[in-house]
Design a protein around this motif. Structure first.
Motif, PDB file in Angstrom:
ATOM      1  N   MET A   1      58.034  13.310  33.292  1.00 22.48           N
ATOM      2  CA  MET A   1      58.713  13.192  32.004  1.00 22.48           C
ATOM      3  C   MET A   1      58.470  14.434  31.167  1.00 22.48           C
ATOM      4  O   MET A   1      57.389  15.019  31.181  1.00 22.48           O
ATOM      5  N   LYS A   2      59.476  14.834  30.404  1.00 27.20           N
ATOM      6  CA  LYS A   2      59.344  15.987  29.528  1.00 27.20           C
ATOM      7  C   LYS A   2      58.462  15.630  28.328  1.00 27.20           C
ATOM      8  O   LYS A   2      58.389  14.478  27.926  1.00 27.20           O
ATOM      9  N   PRO A   3      57.816  16.612  27.704  1.00 34.98           N
ATOM     10  CA  PRO A   3      56.840  16.312  26.654  1.00 34.98           C
ATOM     11  C   PRO A   3      57.478  15.968  25.316  1.00 34.98           C
ATOM     12  O   PRO A   3      58.633  16.293  25.043  1.00 34.98           O
ATOM     13  N   ILE A   4      56.661  15.297  24.482  1.00 37.24           N
ATOM     14  CA  ILE A   4      57.002  15.085  23.076  1.00 37.24           C
ATOM     15  C   ILE A   4      56.406  16.260  22.303  1.00 37.24           C
ATOM     16  O   ILE A   4      55.209  16.538  22.419  1.00 37.24           O
ATOM     17  N   TRP A   5      57.208  16.954  21.521  1.00 39.56           N
ATOM     18  CA  TRP A   5      56.709  18.069  20.713  1.00 39.56           C
ATOM     19  C   TRP A   5      56.443  17.578  19.291  1.00 39.56           C
ATOM     20  O   TRP A   5      57.300  16.903  18.682  1.00 39.56           O
ATOM     21  N   ARG A  23      48.031   7.557  24.668  1.00 41.29           N
ATOM     22  CA  ARG A  23      47.776   6.218  25.219  1.00 41.29           C
ATOM     23  C   ARG A  23      49.010   5.637  25.890  1.00 41.29           C
ATOM     24  O   ARG A  23      48.902   4.779  26.764  1.00 41.29           O
ATOM     25  N   GLU A  24      50.180   6.092  25.475  1.00 41.14           N
ATOM     26  CA  GLU A  24      51.422   5.639  26.101  1.00 41.14           C
ATOM     27  C   GLU A  24      51.733   6.387  27.391  1.00 41.14           C
ATOM     28  O   GLU A  24      52.702   6.074  28.080  1.00 41.14           O
ATOM     29  N   GLY A  25      50.936   7.398  27.682  1.00 34.22           N
ATOM     30  CA  GLY A  25      51.140   8.167  28.911  1.00 34.22           C
ATOM     31  C   GLY A  25      52.137   9.289  28.783  1.00 34.22           C
ATOM     32  O   GLY A  25      52.576   9.849  29.784  1.00 34.22           O
ATOM     33  N   TRP A  26      52.520   9.650  27.556  1.00 39.50           N
ATOM     34  CA  TRP A  26      53.487  10.717  27.352  1.00 39.50           C
ATOM     35  C   TRP A  26      52.800  12.070  27.243  1.00 39.50           C
ATOM     36  O   TRP A  26      51.782  12.198  26.540  1.00 39.50           O
ATOM     37  N   PRO A  27      53.306  13.097  27.884  1.00 43.71           N
ATOM     38  CA  PRO A  27      52.773  14.446  27.670  1.00 43.71           C
ATOM     39  C   PRO A  27      53.126  14.931  26.272  1.00 43.71           C
ATOM     40  O   PRO A  27      54.184  14.586  25.737  1.00 43.71           O
ATOM     41  N   ILE A  28      52.236  15.715  25.667  1.00 44.57           N
ATOM     42  CA  ILE A  28      52.413  16.143  24.278  1.00 44.57           C
ATOM     43  C   ILE A  28      52.184  17.643  24.180  1.00 44.57           C
ATOM     44  O   ILE A  28      51.343  18.209  24.883  1.00 44.57           O
ATOM     45  N   ARG A  29      52.917  18.265  23.276  1.00 42.10           N
ATOM     46  CA  ARG A  29      52.696  19.665  22.935  1.00 42.10           C
ATOM     47  C   ARG A  29      52.788  19.793  21.419  1.00 42.10           C
ATOM     48  O   ARG A  29      53.771  19.332  20.830  1.00 42.10           O
ATOM     49  N   SER A  30      51.760  20.371  20.802  1.00 44.06           N
ATOM     50  CA  SER A  30      51.692  20.428  19.342  1.00 44.06           C
ATOM     51  C   SER A  30      51.844  21.850  18.815  1.00 44.06           C
ATOM     52  O   SER A  30      51.459  22.824  19.486  1.00 44.06           O
ATOM     53  N   ALA A  42      62.830  29.089  23.072  1.00 44.66           N
ATOM     54  CA  ALA A  42      63.451  30.249  23.715  1.00 44.66           C
ATOM     55  C   ALA A  42      62.819  30.560  25.060  1.00 44.66           C
ATOM     56  O   ALA A  42      63.394  31.289  25.873  1.00 44.66           O
ATOM     57  N   ASP A  43      61.627  29.992  25.306  1.00 45.65           N
ATOM     58  CA  ASP A  43      60.870  30.320  26.516  1.00 45.65           C
ATOM     59  C   ASP A  43      60.802  29.155  27.499  1.00 45.65           C
ATOM     60  O   ASP A  43      59.998  29.174  28.417  1.00 45.65           O
ATOM     61  N   VAL A  44      61.633  28.100  27.296  1.00 46.13           N
ATOM     62  CA  VAL A  44      61.532  26.935  28.174  1.00 46.13           C
ATOM     63  C   VAL A  44      61.961  27.288  29.596  1.00 46.13           C
ATOM     64  O   VAL A  44      62.825  28.133  29.815  1.00 46.13           O
ATOM     65  N   ASP A  45      61.319  26.619  30.546  1.00 47.25           N
ATOM     66  CA  ASP A  45      61.605  26.824  31.967  1.00 47.25           C
ATOM     67  C   ASP A  45      61.391  25.487  32.664  1.00 47.25           C
ATOM     68  O   ASP A  45      60.260  24.986  32.723  1.00 47.25           O
ATOM     69  N   SER A  46      62.462  24.888  33.174  1.00 44.47           N
ATOM     70  CA  SER A  46      62.370  23.554  33.775  1.00 44.47           C
ATOM     71  C   SER A  46      61.511  23.526  35.027  1.00 44.47           C
ATOM     72  O   SER A  46      61.030  22.467  35.435  1.00 44.47           O
ATOM     73  N   THR A  47      61.284  24.682  35.646  1.00 44.52           N
ATOM     74  CA  THR A  47      60.476  24.719  36.878  1.00 44.52           C
ATOM     75  C   THR A  47      58.986  24.819  36.585  1.00 44.52           C
ATOM     76  O   THR A  47      58.171  24.649  37.487  1.00 44.52           O
ATOM     77  N   ASP A  48      58.631  25.107  35.340  1.00 40.36           N
ATOM     78  CA  ASP A  48      57.231  25.262  34.951  1.00 40.36           C
ATOM     79  C   ASP A  48      56.825  24.080  34.078  1.00 40.36           C
ATOM     80  O   ASP A  48      57.336  23.923  32.967  1.00 40.36           O
ATOM     81  N   PRO A  49      55.884  23.215  34.540  1.00 39.36           N
ATOM     82  CA  PRO A  49      55.481  22.044  33.750  1.00 39.36           C
ATOM     83  C   PRO A  49      54.949  22.396  32.364  1.00 39.36           C
ATOM     84  O   PRO A  49      55.021  21.583  31.439  1.00 39.36           O
ATOM     85  N   GLN A  50      54.399  23.598  32.213  1.00 35.33           N
ATOM     86  CA  GLN A  50      53.841  24.005  30.924  1.00 35.33           C
ATOM     87  C   GLN A  50      54.912  24.537  29.964  1.00 35.33           C
ATOM     88  O   GLN A  50      54.621  24.768  28.788  1.00 35.33           O
ATOM     89  N   ARG A  51      56.115  24.752  30.467  1.00 33.79           N
ATOM     90  CA  ARG A  51      57.162  25.346  29.629  1.00 33.79           C
ATOM     91  C   ARG A  51      58.435  24.498  29.602  1.00 33.79           C
ATOM     92  O   ARG A  51      59.523  25.003  29.383  1.00 33.79           O
TER      93      ARG A  51
END
Length: 510
Positions: A1-5, A23-30, A42-51
């Motif tokens: 799943m894609k992260p919640i920003w 706790r809901e199991g969602w990845p988060i980026r703050s 501008a730097d998103v990359d669907s092949t990179d989990p961190q981006r």
């Protein structure tokens, strides 16, 4: 799943949301400011989990380095389908209106209740995922939409008829989309390069219909100052669509039969035959066989038209298509009005799917246009639906007697016992559904609690209802939570949270 920003300059807000969403199991980026969010987008990359791009963006409204409303505008320009929730401690009308006008999914005033914030984000995630599926499955300019088996049968028939010019009779209720099917048959046919001409035989006065169909010569009747080409000539080399053919006057049916059998006709007042190279598609909402029996429709014409029959299902027969059609019509209405498309809440969508739609797809299209104009927020809530939908009782609901007619008793404990007994009886009988009287029982318990003056009836009954569902599913799966969640159609995190909320976390289910 894609992260919640999450973007907020207040570390305590970020911390609380990170823990709750984690706790809901969602990845988060703050993030602490808007400019960092724009750089990350501008730097998103669907092949990179961190981006990865965000699933949902939750932003404060007042931050250093750019406001949440400015960020909202820029994000909507880059990713119009990304749901964005605006938070603010300044709960004023201007902020709320500005947020919705700029396309926010929802507006969350601070301080907020964490479970409610999580539920709001969950709805945004569901909306985002629905949008992604729709983007994949739905062409931007789809001529017809439908995933229901009955509609797929229609699509297959159109495909099979694509190399033929055979006469087709389309049947179906008013508003079901018969003309759309006729246009699709024309578009995917050998005469697609010719004109498509439609005429509603029920909408034209009997005295004028003959001239409309076949044309007239100059002086054929009073007012005929010039020669006029009829619809058959206008459709030369293409398709003539005769809508509501069942209402055609009996005497004109003979002339139509001659055209279909001989391939030529005479203009009104004319003496020279005109050759017709036209494919005819007819449609009706009436039972033509019965019309034939009643002597109102020629049997030989019926058989000429009924070479290939396509039955178009009513919308109530393909409820699974309602969400897709709703999204399509909301986007279409938004384009026409030059506004942002609105989105349906899950409750509003559920009510639409239980509505009978006597006007079929045309009625749904009108409802979506009404909602685009009248719904106050970007997300359409249940209460925003038009009166004809809200006033209709969903199928399967019973009319309840007035509260005064019901005995007053201690309702809540008995409700739990009733559900337990019904679940036990169903399990012993090997049934897959609760007995049909459970809705009436639920209604009576609600009426009794209301008569006693309780102000938490929703919470009381909802909790007991959910508890019984969870107990039954976990008993059936011998305590395996993931399997129970799948059987109930909910998420793994949801069942864990519900068990904790209802105090069932320590119960054993064997």
């Amino acid at each position: 799943m894609k992260p919640i920003w999450i973007v907020d300059d207040d570390p305590s807000i970020r911390f609380v949301l990170e823990k709750a969403l984690g706790r809901e199991g969602w990845p988060i980026r703050s993030f602490t400011q808007a400019r960092d969010v724009l750089k990350a987008l501008a730097d998103v990359d669907s092949t990179d989990p961190q981006r990865q791009a965000p699933q949902v963006l939750v932003s404060d409204i007042r931050m250093p380095g750019g406001s949440g409303l400015e960020l909202l505008e820029q994000v909507r320009a880059q990713q119009p389908g990304l749901p964005m929730i605006i938070m603010t401690a300044y709960s004023d009308l201007d902020s709320a209106v500005s947020a919705f006008q700029r396309g926010a999914f929802e507006y969350l005033p601070k301080p907020f209740d964490v479970p409610k914030a999580v539920e709001l984000i969950r709805r945004a995630v569901e909306e985002s995922q629905r949008e992604e599926v729709a983007d994949i499955q739905t062409p931007v300019q789809a001529e017809m939409l439908g995933q229901a088996p009955a509609m797929q049968d229609v699509f297959r028939a159109i495909g099979r008829l694509s190399q033929s010019q055979v006469t087709v009779l389309i049947t179906g209720e008013s508003g079901a989309g018969k003309e759309l099917v006729a246009r699709a048959l024309h578009k995917h046919s050998p005469v697609a390069g010719g004109p498509f001409v439609a005429i509603n035989t029920a909408a034209i006065p009997k005295d004028l219909l003959e001239s409309e169909l076949f044309g007239h010569e100059r002086g054929a009747f009073t007012g005929a100052q010039t020669q006029r080409r009829g619809r058959f000539e206008q459709a030369e080399g293409g398709t003539l669509f005769l809508d509501e053919i069942g209402d055609m006057p009996f005497e004109l049916q003979t002339r139509l039969l001659r055209v279909l059998s001989d391939g030529h006709f005479y203009r009104v007042g004319g003496h020279q035959a005109v050759k017709a190279h036209v494919r005819v598609i007819a449609a009706t909402h009436q039972d033509l066989e019965q019309r034939v029996k009643d002597g109102a429709f020629r049997e030989d014409l019926f058989h000429r038209l009924n070479v290939i029959r396509l039955r178009l299902p009513a919308l109530r027969e393909r409820k699974e298509d309602v969400p897709m059609l709703t999204q399509h019509f909301l986007q279409q209405s938004a384009r026409q009005l030059g506004v942002e498309p609105k989105r349906m809440s899950s409750q509003a969508m559920h009510r639409l799917q239980t509505f009978s739609f006597p006007g079929n797809v045309r009625q749904l299209e009108n409802i979506c246009h009404w909602l685009t104009v009248m719904a106050p927020a970007q997300q359409i809530a249940l209460k925003d639906l038009p009166p004809e939908v809200l006033g209709a009782a969903p199928p399967g609901t019973a009319q309840l007697p007035p509260a005064a007619a019901l005995p007053v008793a201690s309702a809540a404990p008995r409700l739990e016992e009733d559900f337990s007994a019904m679940a036990h009886e169903s399990a012993e009988a090997g049934q897959s559904a609760i007995p049909c009287g459970w809705l009436e029982g639920l209604g009576k318990q609600a009426q009794e609690l209301l008569a006693q003056g309780h102000n938490d009836v929703w919470d009381q009954l909802s909790q007991k209802f959910e508890a019984q569902l969870l107990r039954a599913a976990l008993a059936a799966t011998h305590g395996r939570r993931v399997e129970a969640a799948n059987r109930l159609g909910i998420g793994r995190n949801t069942i864990t949270r519900k068990l904790q909320e209802l105090g069932l976390d320590n119960e054993e289910f064997d």
